[in-house]
Enzyme design. Structure first.
Site, mmCIF file in Angstrom:
data_model
loop_
_atom_site.group_PDB
_atom_site.id
_atom_site.type_symbol
_atom_site.label_atom_id
_atom_site.label_comp_id
_atom_site.label_asym_id
_atom_site.label_seq_id
_atom_site.Cartn_x
_atom_site.Cartn_y
_atom_site.Cartn_z
ATOM 1 N N ASP A 106 0.828 -1.203 0.000
ATOM 2 C CA ASP A 106 0.000 0.000 0.000
ATOM 3 C C ASP A 106 0.862 1.254 0.000
ATOM 4 O OD1 ASP A 106 0.944 -0.443 2.559
ATOM 5 O OD2 ASP A 106 -1.010 -0.922 3.397
ATOM 6 N N GLU A 122 -9.791 -1.751 5.250
ATOM 7 C CA GLU A 122 -10.410 -1.466 6.541
ATOM 8 C C GLU A 122 -11.738 -2.223 6.686
ATOM 9 O OE1 GLU A 122 -8.732 -0.034 8.712
ATOM 10 O OE2 GLU A 122 -7.831 1.875 8.139
#
Ligand code: F6R
Length: 259
Positions: free
Chosen positions: A67, A145
């Site tokens: 990421d 998330e």
């Protein structure tokens, strides 16, 4: 899923390094998936030490990051490309070449397009032989998330307040300085790796580790998708293992298979 429980963070890192060296030595495809955050740093230190001793090298490997922040100053030391350069790139580190380190383009004119291109690049060079993972206190892997699609590909997203709080230690303890957006490999992208190695240390990871290993597979705890991975290894210290139920079984099986 194989679970190894160790007394200290240092022992976790030793076991992670041993595992990584063995998997990469036997890998058909010389591609490593790398994570940032604090957790893998002791592992990276062991990789550098082994490289210095001539026992290990990423010279022939490509590495793909999980990421990247969106909109971070390119020179910021916490830009994940910069973190990974500092930890791994160069002959004085692990032998990884800078041109073989791939990170999502968080500063691209259109990060969503860059995310698609990054996913395509992983497919082109993949499969990733071993994906290193940490885990967030809220159960995220990469920056996937809670509530995320369990099959999503590399995408842009916003970080939860919890994750920005957790990461503000890298940004002068000021949550406003933590970028709000990210580009992350999706859970589907991570699941394409041939093997995954997740490391978790510290008591603040105990809930996430319990849900990862023994909870139901659920978007509420994104890491729980790894229960569906055929080759997932989870290495934890006692503090992170504190809420697991079947610890005796995991310990016995680890001992039986790692003599
Ligand atoms: C980092 C990443 C994150 C971290 C997680 C844990 O590339 O993808 O999922 O692994 O936030 O961070 P630490 O290790 O700092 O607790």
């Amino acid at each position: 899923m194989e679970v190894g429980i160790f007394a200290t963070e240092s022992e976790v890192a030793d076991a992670a390094a041993e595992h990584l060296f063995a998997v990469l030595a036997a890998a058909d495809n010389k591609v490593l998936g790398v994570a940032t955050g604090s957790t893998p740093l002791p592992l990276y230190q062991r990789m550098r030490a082994a490289h210095a001793e001539g026992k290990f090298s990423l010279e022939d490997f490509k590495a793909f990051a999980l990421d990247e922040y969106v909109g971070i100053d390119p020179e910021h030391p916490e830009r994940y490309r910069n973190v990974l350069r500092t930890e791994l790139v160069g002959d004085d580190k692990t032998g990884l070449k800078d041109e073989n380190l791939f990170t999502p383009e968080g500063n691209a004119p259109d990060p969503a397009v860059a995310a698609d291109e990054y996913d395509a690049k992983i497919k082109e060079h993949g499969p990733i032989a071993l994906q290193i993972l940490g885990i967030g206190a809220d159960g995220h892997i990469g920056f996937n998330e809670p509530g995320i699609s369990l099959v999503c590909r590399t995408h842009t997203d916003v970080l939860t307040e919890q994750t920005r709080k957790d990461n503000m230690r890298f940004f002068d303890n000021d949550i406003e300085k933590v970028p709000a957006g990210c580009v992350t490999q999706g859970l589907g992208t991570i699941m394409d790796a041939t093997e995954v190695l997740l490391i978790a240390t510290g008591a603040n990871k105990a809930d996430a580790v319990k849900e990862l290993v023994e909870g139901g597979v659920s978007a509420l705890w994104p890491a729980s998708i790894l229960q569906m991975h055929p080759k997932a290894t989870v290495l934890v210290d006692e503090a992170a293992a504190a809420k697991l139920k079947l610890t005796d079984f995991y310990r016995g099986r680890w001992e039986a298979t790692h003599k």
